[in-house]
Design a protein around this motif. Structure first.
Motif, short mmCIF file in Angstrom:
data_model
loop_
_atom_site.label_atom_id
_atom_site.label_comp_id
_atom_site.label_asym_id
_atom_site.label_seq_id
_atom_site.Cartn_x
_atom_site.Cartn_y
_atom_site.Cartn_z
N LEU A 169 0.83 -1.20 0.00
CA LEU A 169 0.00 0.00 0.00
C LEU A 169 0.87 1.25 0.00
N LYS A 170 1.94 1.23 0.80
CA LYS A 170 2.85 2.37 0.84
C LYS A 170 3.51 2.60 -0.52
N SER A 171 3.97 1.53 -1.14
CA SER A 171 4.65 1.69 -2.43
C SER A 171 3.70 2.18 -3.52
N GLU A 172 2.46 1.69 -3.50
CA GLU A 172 1.48 2.18 -4.48
C GLU A 172 1.19 3.66 -4.26
N PHE A 173 1.06 4.07 -3.00
CA PHE A 173 0.81 5.47 -2.70
C PHE A 173 1.97 6.35 -3.16
N GLU A 174 3.20 5.92 -2.85
CA GLU A 174 4.37 6.69 -3.27
C GLU A 174 4.50 6.73 -4.78
N GLN A 175 4.16 5.63 -5.46
CA GLN A 175 4.23 5.60 -6.92
C GLN A 175 3.23 6.57 -7.52
N GLU A 176 2.02 6.65 -6.96
CA GLU A 176 1.02 7.59 -7.46
C GLU A 176 1.47 9.04 -7.27
N ILE A 188 4.64 10.06 -7.09
CA ILE A 188 5.77 10.30 -7.99
C ILE A 188 5.28 10.51 -9.42
N ASN A 189 4.25 9.80 -9.85
CA ASN A 189 3.73 9.91 -11.21
C ASN A 189 2.94 11.20 -11.44
N ASP A 190 2.61 11.94 -10.37
CA ASP A 190 1.85 13.18 -10.53
C ASP A 190 2.76 14.25 -11.14
N PRO A 191 2.42 14.77 -12.33
CA PRO A 191 3.32 15.72 -13.01
C PRO A 191 3.34 17.10 -12.34
N THR A 192 2.36 17.41 -11.52
CA THR A 192 2.31 18.74 -10.92
C THR A 192 3.21 18.86 -9.69
N LEU A 193 3.72 17.74 -9.19
CA LEU A 193 4.54 17.77 -7.99
C LEU A 193 6.01 17.66 -8.34
N SER A 194 6.82 18.45 -7.67
CA SER A 194 8.27 18.38 -7.87
C SER A 194 8.84 17.30 -6.94
N GLY A 195 10.11 17.02 -7.08
CA GLY A 195 10.77 16.01 -6.25
C GLY A 195 10.74 16.39 -4.77
N GLN A 196 10.89 17.68 -4.50
CA GLN A 196 10.86 18.15 -3.12
C GLN A 196 9.45 18.00 -2.53
N ASP A 197 8.41 18.26 -3.33
CA ASP A 197 7.03 18.09 -2.87
C ASP A 197 6.74 16.63 -2.54
N VAL A 198 7.23 15.73 -3.37
CA VAL A 198 7.02 14.30 -3.13
C VAL A 198 7.67 13.89 -1.82
N GLU A 199 8.88 14.40 -1.58
CA GLU A 199 9.58 14.06 -0.34
C GLU A 199 8.83 14.60 0.89
N ILE A 200 8.32 15.81 0.80
CA ILE A 200 7.56 16.41 1.91
C ILE A 200 6.28 15.61 2.17
N ILE A 201 5.59 15.20 1.13
CA ILE A 201 4.35 14.44 1.29
C ILE A 201 4.62 13.08 1.92
N THR A 202 5.66 12.39 1.48
CA THR A 202 5.95 11.07 2.06
C THR A 202 6.37 11.18 3.53
N GLN A 203 7.10 12.24 3.88
CA GLN A 203 7.44 12.45 5.29
C GLN A 203 6.18 12.77 6.10
N GLY A 204 5.27 13.54 5.52
CA GLY A 204 4.02 13.86 6.19
C GLY A 204 3.16 12.63 6.42
#
Length: 157
Positions: free
Chosen positions: A40-47, A49-65
């Protein structure tokens, strides 16, 4: 003086509190198991990461949140279950204190504390507040001695 009303309200709220303890425990256990599932975690993180509107830093902040939320959910969930267990114990002490009119003031205080821990405006707490008010307000009838009855104003002409 019979304290049946207070006892009945206390027992009903104890039953509701026991049901709430069981349900919240299952919710926290099930929630922790679902959240900690690696797939479930990997699917959430994959979704994310695949979002084009989010930058790499945004993805990192969301996963930490999300990790912070998982830990917070577990701690708060178990904290609420512990509060319900303490509420149940206080409720039982109140029921025992009010039986046979032993100490209704102590029972009223225990019912109020149990109601606060069970949730400020839940059905269980409302029942406990009503039982506490009954403990404080209802007084045993005054027994007049024979001497006081003899000198009563009703018998004077």
């Amino acid at each position: 003086m019979s304290r049946t009303g207070e006892i009945v309200l206390g027992v009903i709220s104890a039953i509701f509190t026991t049901i709430a303890i069981i349900l919240f425990s299952l919710l926290v256990i099930g929630g922790n198991a679902a959240i900690q599932d690696d797939m479930l975690k990997s699917e959430f993180e994959q979704e994310i990461i695949n979002d084009p509107t989010l930058s790499g830093q945004d993805v990192e902040i969301i996963t930490q949140g999300v990790d912070t939320f998982i830990n917070l959910f577990s701690v708060l969930g178990w904290g609420f279950v512990i509060a319900l267990v303490i509420s149940l114990i206080l409720n039982i002490v109140g029921i025992v204190s009010v039986t046979k009119n032993k100490n209704p003031k102590l029972a009223g205080i225990m019912f109020i504390l149990a109601g606060l821990l069970a949730g400020v405006i839940s059905l269980t707490s409302i029942l406990l507040y009503v039982a506490a008010i009954m403990c404080f307000v209802r007084k045993p009838p005054v027994q007049l001695s024979e001497q006081e009855d003899y000198y009563s104003t009703e018998k004077m002409y």
